[in-house]
Motif scaffolding. Structure first.
Motif, PDB file in Angstrom:
ATOM      1  N   VAL A 381       0.858  -1.186   0.000  1.00  0.00           N
ATOM      2  CA  VAL A 381       0.000   0.000   0.000  1.00  0.00           C
ATOM      3  C   VAL A 381       0.892   1.234   0.000  1.00  0.00           C
ATOM      4  O   VAL A 381       1.751   1.391   0.879  1.00  0.00           O
ATOM      5  CB  VAL A 381      -0.926   0.023   1.229  1.00  0.00           C
ATOM      6  CG1 VAL A 381      -1.816   1.267   1.202  1.00  0.00           C
ATOM      7  CG2 VAL A 381      -1.779  -1.234   1.270  1.00  0.00           C
ATOM      8  N   VAL A 382       0.701   2.090  -0.978  1.00  0.00           N
ATOM      9  CA  VAL A 382       1.519   3.301  -1.119  1.00  0.00           C
ATOM     10  C   VAL A 382       0.808   4.468  -0.450  1.00  0.00           C
ATOM     11  O   VAL A 382      -0.323   4.806  -0.802  1.00  0.00           O
ATOM     12  CB  VAL A 382       1.777   3.627  -2.606  1.00  0.00           C
ATOM     13  CG1 VAL A 382       2.654   4.871  -2.723  1.00  0.00           C
ATOM     14  CG2 VAL A 382       2.428   2.444  -3.313  1.00  0.00           C
ATOM     15  N   GLU A 383       1.473   5.086   0.523  1.00  0.00           N
ATOM     16  CA  GLU A 383       0.938   6.255   1.217  1.00  0.00           C
ATOM     17  C   GLU A 383       1.806   7.474   0.915  1.00  0.00           C
ATOM     18  O   GLU A 383       2.921   7.341   0.406  1.00  0.00           O
ATOM     19  CB  GLU A 383       0.892   6.013   2.731  1.00  0.00           C
ATOM     20  CG  GLU A 383       0.070   4.811   3.157  1.00  0.00           C
ATOM     21  CD  GLU A 383      -1.430   5.018   3.003  1.00  0.00           C
ATOM     22  OE1 GLU A 383      -1.832   6.154   2.629  1.00  0.00           O
ATOM     23  OE2 GLU A 383      -2.194   4.076   3.260  1.00  0.00           O
ATOM     24  N   THR A 384       1.307   8.657   1.224  1.00  0.00           N
ATOM     25  CA  THR A 384       2.080   9.868   1.012  1.00  0.00           C
ATOM     26  C   THR A 384       3.254   9.943   1.984  1.00  0.00           C
ATOM     27  O   THR A 384       3.248   9.286   3.037  1.00  0.00           O
ATOM     28  CB  THR A 384       1.193  11.119   1.169  1.00  0.00           C
ATOM     29  OG1 THR A 384       1.953  12.283   0.825  1.00  0.00           O
ATOM     30  CG2 THR A 384       0.693  11.246   2.590  1.00  0.00           C
ATOM     31  N   HIS A 385       4.246  10.740   1.650  1.00  0.00           N
ATOM     32  CA  HIS A 385       5.447  10.815   2.484  1.00  0.00           C
ATOM     33  C   HIS A 385       5.157  11.404   3.861  1.00  0.00           C
ATOM     34  O   HIS A 385       5.924  11.214   4.810  1.00  0.00           O
ATOM     35  CB  HIS A 385       6.519  11.653   1.780  1.00  0.00           C
ATOM     36  CG  HIS A 385       6.157  13.105   1.651  1.00  0.00           C
ATOM     37  ND1 HIS A 385       5.301  13.567   0.668  1.00  0.00           N
ATOM     38  CD2 HIS A 385       6.511  14.189   2.382  1.00  0.00           C
ATOM     39  CE1 HIS A 385       5.154  14.882   0.801  1.00  0.00           C
ATOM     40  NE2 HIS A 385       5.867  15.279   1.830  1.00  0.00           N
ATOM     41  N   GLN A 386       4.041  12.112   4.003  1.00  0.00           N
ATOM     42  CA  GLN A 386       3.687  12.697   5.295  1.00  0.00           C
ATOM     43  C   GLN A 386       3.043  11.678   6.226  1.00  0.00           C
ATOM     44  O   GLN A 386       2.936  11.908   7.427  1.00  0.00           O
ATOM     45  CB  GLN A 386       2.738  13.875   5.083  1.00  0.00           C
ATOM     46  CG  GLN A 386       3.349  15.019   4.283  1.00  0.00           C
ATOM     47  CD  GLN A 386       2.345  16.105   3.957  1.00  0.00           C
ATOM     48  OE1 GLN A 386       1.144  15.833   3.912  1.00  0.00           O
ATOM     49  NE2 GLN A 386       2.826  17.320   3.737  1.00  0.00           N
ATOM     50  N   ALA A 387       2.587  10.559   5.682  1.00  0.00           N
ATOM     51  CA  ALA A 387       1.902   9.557   6.495  1.00  0.00           C
ATOM     52  C   ALA A 387       2.872   8.651   7.238  1.00  0.00           C
ATOM     53  O   ALA A 387       2.605   8.232   8.366  1.00  0.00           O
ATOM     54  CB  ALA A 387       0.971   8.717   5.617  1.00  0.00           C
ATOM     55  N   LEU A 388       3.995   8.312   6.634  1.00  0.00           N
ATOM     56  CA  LEU A 388       4.991   7.464   7.291  1.00  0.00           C
ATOM     57  C   LEU A 388       6.341   7.650   6.625  1.00  0.00           C
ATOM     58  O   LEU A 388       6.437   8.044   5.453  1.00  0.00           O
ATOM     59  CB  LEU A 388       4.569   5.996   7.250  1.00  0.00           C
ATOM     60  CG  LEU A 388       4.594   5.234   5.919  1.00  0.00           C
ATOM     61  CD1 LEU A 388       4.522   3.736   6.175  1.00  0.00           C
ATOM     62  CD2 LEU A 388       3.436   5.623   5.038  1.00  0.00           C
ATOM     63  N   ARG A 389       7.405   7.336   7.387  1.00  0.00           N
ATOM     64  CA  ARG A 389       8.766   7.520   6.886  1.00  0.00           C
ATOM     65  C   ARG A 389       9.458   6.212   6.547  1.00  0.00           C
ATOM     66  O   ARG A 389      10.404   6.179   5.777  1.00  0.00           O
ATOM     67  CB  ARG A 389       9.606   8.276   7.925  1.00  0.00           C
ATOM     68  CG  ARG A 389       9.111   9.688   8.203  1.00  0.00           C
ATOM     69  CD  ARG A 389       9.997  10.393   9.210  1.00  0.00           C
ATOM     70  NE  ARG A 389       9.551  11.764   9.478  1.00  0.00           N
ATOM     71  CZ  ARG A 389      10.148  12.598  10.319  1.00  0.00           C
ATOM     72  NH1 ARG A 389      11.227  12.183  10.999  1.00  0.00           N
ATOM     73  NH2 ARG A 389       9.684  13.813  10.489  1.00  0.00           N
ATOM     74  N   ARG A 390       9.003   5.140   7.157  1.00  0.00           N
ATOM     75  CA  ARG A 390       9.596   3.836   6.883  1.00  0.00           C
ATOM     76  C   ARG A 390       8.493   2.810   6.654  1.00  0.00           C
ATOM     77  O   ARG A 390       7.348   3.016   7.034  1.00  0.00           O
ATOM     78  CB  ARG A 390      10.485   3.390   8.044  1.00  0.00           C
ATOM     79  CG  ARG A 390       9.774   3.259   9.369  1.00  0.00           C
ATOM     80  CD  ARG A 390      10.730   2.897  10.491  1.00  0.00           C
ATOM     81  NE  ARG A 390      10.038   2.784  11.771  1.00  0.00           N
ATOM     82  CZ  ARG A 390       9.418   1.687  12.197  1.00  0.00           C
ATOM     83  NH1 ARG A 390       9.404   0.598  11.425  1.00  0.00           N
ATOM     84  NH2 ARG A 390       8.821   1.656  13.374  1.00  0.00           N
ATOM     85  N   ALA A 391       8.853   1.722   6.027  1.00  0.00           N
ATOM     86  CA  ALA A 391       7.879   0.683   5.716  1.00  0.00           C
ATOM     87  C   ALA A 391       7.436  -0.032   6.987  1.00  0.00           C
ATOM     88  O   ALA A 391       8.251  -0.287   7.883  1.00  0.00           O
ATOM     89  CB  ALA A 391       8.474  -0.314   4.727  1.00  0.00           C
ATOM     90  N   VAL A 392       6.150  -0.361   7.067  1.00  0.00           N
ATOM     91  CA  VAL A 392       5.607  -1.072   8.224  1.00  0.00           C
ATOM     92  C   VAL A 392       4.663  -2.164   7.736  1.00  0.00           C
ATOM     93  O   VAL A 392       4.118  -2.093   6.628  1.00  0.00           O
ATOM     94  CB  VAL A 392       4.851  -0.110   9.172  1.00  0.00           C
ATOM     95  CG1 VAL A 392       5.793   0.899   9.798  1.00  0.00           C
ATOM     96  CG2 VAL A 392       3.717   0.588   8.432  1.00  0.00           C
ATOM     97  N   VAL A 393       4.465  -3.171   8.592  1.00  0.00           N
ATOM     98  CA  VAL A 393       3.540  -4.260   8.292  1.00  0.00           C
ATOM     99  C   VAL A 393       2.286  -4.072   9.133  1.00  0.00           C
ATOM    100  O   VAL A 393       2.377  -3.885  10.349  1.00  0.00           O
ATOM    101  CB  VAL A 393       4.170  -5.637   8.584  1.00  0.00           C
ATOM    102  CG1 VAL A 393       3.166  -6.751   8.308  1.00  0.00           C
ATOM    103  CG2 VAL A 393       5.418  -5.839   7.757  1.00  0.00           C
ATOM    104  N   ARG A 400       3.025  -1.238   4.157  1.00  0.00           N
ATOM    105  CA  ARG A 400       2.796   0.157   3.802  1.00  0.00           C
ATOM    106  C   ARG A 400       4.129   0.852   3.569  1.00  0.00           C
ATOM    107  O   ARG A 400       5.037   0.782   4.396  1.00  0.00           O
ATOM    108  CB  ARG A 400       2.014   0.873   4.901  1.00  0.00           C
ATOM    109  CG  ARG A 400       0.635   0.287   5.163  1.00  0.00           C
ATOM    110  CD  ARG A 400      -0.037   1.005   6.317  1.00  0.00           C
ATOM    111  NE  ARG A 400      -0.359   2.381   5.991  1.00  0.00           N
ATOM    112  CZ  ARG A 400      -0.360   3.388   6.869  1.00  0.00           C
ATOM    113  NH1 ARG A 400      -0.011   3.158   8.125  1.00  0.00           N
ATOM    114  NH2 ARG A 400      -0.681   4.602   6.496  1.00  0.00           N
ATOM    115  N   ILE A 401       4.234   1.506   2.410  1.00  0.00           N
ATOM    116  CA  ILE A 401       5.460   2.219   2.063  1.00  0.00           C
ATOM    117  C   ILE A 401       5.122   3.667   1.745  1.00  0.00           C
ATOM    118  O   ILE A 401       3.965   4.010   1.493  1.00  0.00           O
ATOM    119  CB  ILE A 401       6.184   1.570   0.863  1.00  0.00           C
ATOM    120  CG1 ILE A 401       5.299   1.673  -0.398  1.00  0.00           C
ATOM    121  CG2 ILE A 401       6.536   0.125   1.162  1.00  0.00           C
ATOM    122  CD1 ILE A 401       5.997   1.211  -1.665  1.00  0.00           C
TER     123      ILE A 401
END
Length: 515
Positions: A381-393, A400-401
């Motif tokens: 799942v691609v999110e905006t750069h403001q939503a997260l900084r590193r990949a998470v499960v 999520r990236i």
């Protein structure tokens, strides 16, 4: 509220006996929606007033007839007097004449429906009537068994033996959440499910269902006129009655200004009704056009006139490029990629293009890509750069990236988190399998049309399973009262902290930690 381009829906029937029995309430709901959408007076606005009035009469009469006791008994899989009306109530109903549009030629065909007949015959007549419109009906449900005690008891035995489905506390355990009894009026009473369902206003439920049908019919008319792929009004948070007024204004705008449009069809654009004034009105990457309900018809017209044959061609080119790049990236990384809610269509398009361009420079024998091909496909799942900084499960097993991550970081993150993601997917799959079993049992036992959890992330699958388990393990007296109140209704599980209340579509909304 969301209305897409498909008017008819096909319901998949399970091969299990319980799933076949539970379709009675869904069968009634399915036919009700299909008929009311096709017979709704909004679809006959270009015809004479007498036809429109006749359509309004049959729509109102059928809605009331489907709320009669015999239909409630039919939906609840009752063995007593299913589909029968007593002599006292039978005189209230009569035969009604109405019109439907024929599938092939679109001409009006006159039909008659006798509402004084029994429930099963009325449903069969509705199916026969709808066939002229191209309706593909689901198979009629099976009759209930003479006694459901054996199947019910065996299911409960399995449930009791399954420790993973057993709550650590009883449904009415006051220790849940450590409630302060000094504030019972503000906390426990709002979550008291039995108090709520035994005081339901069924007239209000039917009114909300009717309002939702009106909104769906208004959306259908607007979609057919403009030829939008779909119309989405979920971002407004409006009631169905308010949304209906907005959609009728949209229809009126077409009647008055359609000659000014630069295109005869807005397909494949999707219309979004939103108060958002910060984003572009026309998104040629996501294929959406946005109208603000608070704007005037002239402002709507200015936005609609932006669309031309050239802009639609640009949209087709962007879609073609995205699908081609996406297919190559997904096959190379052995993943399924989708756009997250916070990510814009342009960000998503640029990231997929960058990933595809970079794939050509990677040697699969020397990097992490070759390792990915040996494992199962995971969802990204691609999110905006403001939503997260590193990949998470996530708990669902999604990775999520951020759209601002480098290609190297994305590939290494996917490789490092793939195993954890697959474990979560397996865990969620097992949980949903158990949940679906309980949903089937509840739908049969209480005659519910459908059961679902809130689309919001406030309700996890664990919460959902916990809530359903507490209902099915309730004592027999509570279940009996529930069946009397819930037959023919829809149930939705929402987040903790809410009170039991009615949804805009007439669904019964309960917090997962109901009391």
């Amino acid at each position: 509220f969301f209305f897409n381009s498909s008017l008819t829906s096909k319901t998949k029937m399970s091969k299990t006996s319980v799933a076949s029995i539970t379709t009675r309430s869904s069968y009634v709901s399915h036919l009700r929606r299909a008929f009311l959408l096709r017979a709704h007076p909004d679809r006959f606005r270009t015809h004479s007033d007498s036809i429109g009035k006749g359509q309004a009469v049959i729509v109102q009469a059928l809605a009331e007839r489907l709320s009669a006791p015999d239909f409630n008994a039919y939906s609840a899989n009752s063995d007593i007097s299913i589909g029968r009306l007593n002599d006292v109530n039978k005189h209230k109903w009569k035969s009604y004449s109405f019109y439907l549009e024929e599938k092939n030629h679109g001409k009006l065909v006159k039909h008659t429906l006798d509402l004084s007949d029994n429930a099963e015959n009325i449903l069969q007549n509705i199916v026969q009537t709808l066939r002229s419109t191209g309706f593909t009906a689901i198979k009629p449900p099976l009759s209930p068994p003479s006694s459901s005690s054996s199947s019910s008891s065996s299911y409960h035995t399995d449930l009791d033996n399954n420790e993973s489905l057993t709550r650590e506390y009883a449904p009415n355990d006051t220790m849940r959440g450590k409630i302060n009894h000094a504030f019972d009026v503000n906390t426990r009473q709002g979550r008291d499910l039995m108090h709520f369902i035994t005081n339901l206003n069924y007239d209000e439920i039917e009114q909300r269902k009717s309002n939702r049908i009106d909104a769906s019919a208004a959306a259908l008319v607007a979609r057919q006129l403009y030829k939008f792929q779909s119309i989405d009004g979920t971002r407004l948070g409006w009631s169905s009655s308010s949304l209906t007024k907005c959609l009728k204004m949209l229809t009126k705008a077409f009647d008055e200004h359609y000659e000014k449009f630069n295109v005869k069809s807005f397909y494949p654009l999707r219309l979004i009704l939103s108060n958002d004034e910060f984003h572009s009105k026309l998104d040629l990457y996501g294929g959406t056009i946005m109208l603000n309900p608070g704007s005037t018809q002239i402002q709507w017209l200015d936005t609609l006139m932006i669309v031309s044959d050239q802009t639609l061609q640009i949209l087709e080119t962007n879609r073609s490029n995205l699908l081609r790049n996406l297919d190559q990236v997904q096959n190379a990384l052995n993943v399924k990629i989708k756009k997250g809610f916070s990510c814009s269509s342009k960000e998503y398009y640029d990231l997929i293009k960058t990933l595809n361009d970079s794939m050509m420079h990677y040697n699969k024998e020397e990097d992490e890509i070759s390792k990915a091909l040996t494992l199962d496909r995971v969802e990204i799942v691609v999110e905006t750069h403001q939503a997260l900084r590193r990949a998470v499960v996530t708990k669902k097993g999604e990775i999520r990236i951020s759209s601002s991550m480098s290609v190297k970081t994305i590939i290494s993150s996917i490789s490092g988190l793939r195993v954890a993601a697959r474990k979560n997917v397996q865990k969620e799959g097992d949980m949903m399998k158990r949940t679906n079993e309980i949903v089937s049992m509840l739908r049969y036992e209480f005659g519910l049309v459908k059961i679902k959890k809130s689309d919001l992330s406030t309700v996890s699958n664990e919460n959902y399973l916990d809530c359903l388990t507490s209902i099915i393990k309730s004592n027999p007296e509570v279940k009996r009262r529930m069946k009397e109140s819930l037959a023919g209704q829809s149930l939705q599980v929402i987040g903790s902290g809410h009170s039991c209340h009615l949804g805009d579509d007439g669904s019964i909304l309960i917090p997962w930690d109901w009391h």
